[in-house]
Design a protein around this motif. Sequence first.
Motif, mmCIF file in Angstrom:
data_model
loop_
_atom_site.group_PDB
_atom_site.id
_atom_site.type_symbol
_atom_site.label_atom_id
_atom_site.label_comp_id
_atom_site.label_asym_id
_atom_site.label_seq_id
_atom_site.Cartn_x
_atom_site.Cartn_y
_atom_site.Cartn_z
ATOM 1 N N PRO A 225 -8.921 6.360 -15.963
ATOM 2 C CA PRO A 225 -8.862 5.332 -14.908
ATOM 3 C C PRO A 225 -7.530 4.592 -14.860
ATOM 4 C CG PRO A 225 -10.977 5.244 -16.045
ATOM 5 C CD PRO A 225 -10.125 6.221 -16.805
ATOM 6 N N ALA A 226 -6.915 4.342 -16.023
ATOM 7 C CA ALA A 226 -5.629 3.635 -16.035
ATOM 8 C C ALA A 226 -4.557 4.467 -15.334
ATOM 9 C CB ALA A 226 -5.210 3.331 -17.468
ATOM 10 N N HIS A 227 -4.566 5.790 -15.574
ATOM 11 C CA HIS A 227 -3.608 6.684 -14.930
ATOM 12 C C HIS A 227 -3.846 6.699 -13.425
ATOM 13 C CE1 HIS A 227 -1.040 10.127 -14.209
ATOM 14 N NE2 HIS A 227 -2.053 10.852 -13.789
ATOM 15 N N LEU A 228 -5.107 6.715 -13.022
ATOM 16 C CA LEU A 228 -5.430 6.713 -11.600
ATOM 17 C C LEU A 228 -4.945 5.426 -10.947
ATOM 18 C CD1 LEU A 228 -6.831 8.243 -9.309
ATOM 19 C CD2 LEU A 228 -8.970 7.126 -9.967
ATOM 20 N N GLY A 229 -5.122 4.306 -11.630
ATOM 21 C CA GLY A 229 -4.640 3.042 -11.098
ATOM 22 C C GLY A 229 -3.132 3.021 -10.943
ATOM 23 N N GLU A 230 -2.435 3.633 -11.894
ATOM 24 C CA GLU A 230 -0.977 3.715 -11.815
ATOM 25 C C GLU A 230 -0.551 4.512 -10.590
ATOM 26 O OE1 GLU A 230 2.846 5.044 -14.596
ATOM 27 O OE2 GLU A 230 0.828 5.725 -15.095
ATOM 28 N N LEU A 231 -1.268 5.590 -10.307
ATOM 29 C CA LEU A 231 -0.911 6.430 -9.164
ATOM 30 C C LEU A 231 -1.168 5.699 -7.842
ATOM 31 C CD1 LEU A 231 -2.185 9.941 -10.298
ATOM 32 C CD2 LEU A 231 0.062 8.880 -10.607
ATOM 33 N N VAL A 232 -2.263 4.964 -7.770
ATOM 34 C CA VAL A 232 -2.532 4.183 -6.563
ATOM 35 C C VAL A 232 -1.397 3.181 -6.334
ATOM 36 C CG1 VAL A 232 -4.072 2.500 -5.493
ATOM 37 C CG2 VAL A 232 -5.028 4.487 -6.682
ATOM 38 N N GLY A 233 -0.909 2.580 -7.410
ATOM 39 C CA GLY A 233 0.193 1.637 -7.289
ATOM 40 C C GLY A 233 1.474 2.281 -6.803
ATOM 41 N N ALA A 234 1.608 3.592 -7.010
ATOM 42 C CA ALA A 234 2.828 4.292 -6.594
ATOM 43 C C ALA A 234 2.950 4.410 -5.087
ATOM 44 C CB ALA A 234 2.858 5.693 -7.213
ATOM 45 N N LEU A 235 1.866 4.209 -4.362
ATOM 46 C CA LEU A 235 1.894 4.385 -2.914
ATOM 47 C C LEU A 235 2.805 3.375 -2.229
ATOM 48 C CD1 LEU A 235 -1.890 5.128 -2.282
ATOM 49 C CD2 LEU A 235 -0.006 6.751 -2.553
ATOM 50 N N ALA A 236 3.169 2.316 -2.940
ATOM 51 C CA ALA A 236 4.074 1.318 -2.361
ATOM 52 C C ALA A 236 5.516 1.822 -2.294
ATOM 53 C CB ALA A 236 4.021 0.028 -3.175
ATOM 54 N N GLY A 237 5.822 2.874 -3.038
ATOM 55 C CA GLY A 237 7.182 3.404 -3.042
ATOM 56 C C GLY A 237 7.550 4.097 -1.737
ATOM 57 N N GLU A 238 8.818 4.085 -1.405
ATOM 58 C CA GLU A 238 9.317 4.743 -0.194
ATOM 59 C C GLU A 238 10.190 5.927 -0.584
ATOM 60 O OE1 GLU A 238 10.799 2.406 3.086
ATOM 61 O OE2 GLU A 238 10.010 0.585 2.158
ATOM 62 N N VAL A 239 9.887 7.086 -0.032
ATOM 63 C CA VAL A 239 10.607 8.313 -0.365
ATOM 64 C C VAL A 239 11.843 8.445 0.513
ATOM 65 C CG1 VAL A 239 10.455 10.837 -0.419
ATOM 66 C CG2 VAL A 239 8.499 9.445 -1.166
ATOM 67 N N GLU A 240 12.943 8.867 -0.102
ATOM 68 C CA GLU A 240 14.176 9.140 0.638
ATOM 69 C C GLU A 240 14.095 10.568 1.170
ATOM 70 O OE1 GLU A 240 16.852 8.912 2.764
ATOM 71 O OE2 GLU A 240 17.061 7.117 1.484
ATOM 72 N N GLU A 241 13.773 10.687 2.442
ATOM 73 C CA GLU A 241 13.530 11.991 3.049
ATOM 74 C C GLU A 241 14.749 12.909 2.959
ATOM 75 O OE1 GLU A 241 11.453 15.022 4.625
ATOM 76 O OE2 GLU A 241 10.588 13.048 4.212
ATOM 77 N N ARG A 242 15.946 12.368 3.106
ATOM 78 C CA ARG A 242 17.149 13.203 3.055
ATOM 79 C C ARG A 242 17.292 13.877 1.686
ATOM 80 N NH1 ARG A 242 22.960 10.443 3.776
ATOM 81 N NH2 ARG A 242 22.345 9.644 1.730
#
Length: 263
Positions: A225-242
Amino acid sequence: MDLGVTALDTGTNYLGFRSHQILARTAGDLLPKFKISTKVGYFPGPDGVEHSLDPVRLCAAVEQAAEDLGREPDLVFLHNPEHSLSEAAPHNQDVLAQACTALDDATAKGLCAAWGVASWDPSPLLSLVDMTGPRPSVLMVRAGLLVGARTLDAADALTEAWKLGGGEVWGMSPFGGSADAPVWARIDPRVFLRDGSSLSRMQAAFRTAYHLPRVDSLAVGTDEPAHLGELVGALAGEVEERTVQEYRSLLRTDRAVSLPEAP
């Protein structure tokens, strides 16, 4: 649910063909609060597990899934159809079309709400897609930094061939099977984010997987569950498409790709 996750993905053959019963028993009265997707295509066989695209067996598997879950699945995937297609040559296009029609019929009968295709290696499917036949609602493919150019390009081509839009392409195995693999201790995927300073390397790898290929949802394990929570938190990141596109271009040229070393 506490993390905001409301969709569960499983498969008929998971946990020794007991995944549906175990999920229904474990979730209990919470199960209706989730959207459930599952997969059919693998069956118990003389040597343990066998794959089949037989329409009768597929329909029976969908019906059994609904019975074991105690409810109709929201989505049923045709599981790795490429597994059997090489053996079906030269009639592999007909075999795939019949399998897709079987799941389409199961949906029409109310055995599931929708159907899709989950493929570990979508490349063999490209030449077999019948545009006059039923269209899957969702395509699920491997995603992430460890996926090769051939698979990424095949996923994009299938997405276009089936005219799949937002919410209709899912990813799986974003860490190539294990978040503990040695490769993740050696590289720093934060290079793919616009500002990854607040995220861990694992979070950056997960967030980047949404763009390799471009997918709308990612299936991950729930063992920790802790790992899953960490991944949910990652959704705030913005990917550099280029940066992602430059990476894909390097993959296509078969050049060695060297990511930054982890600090």
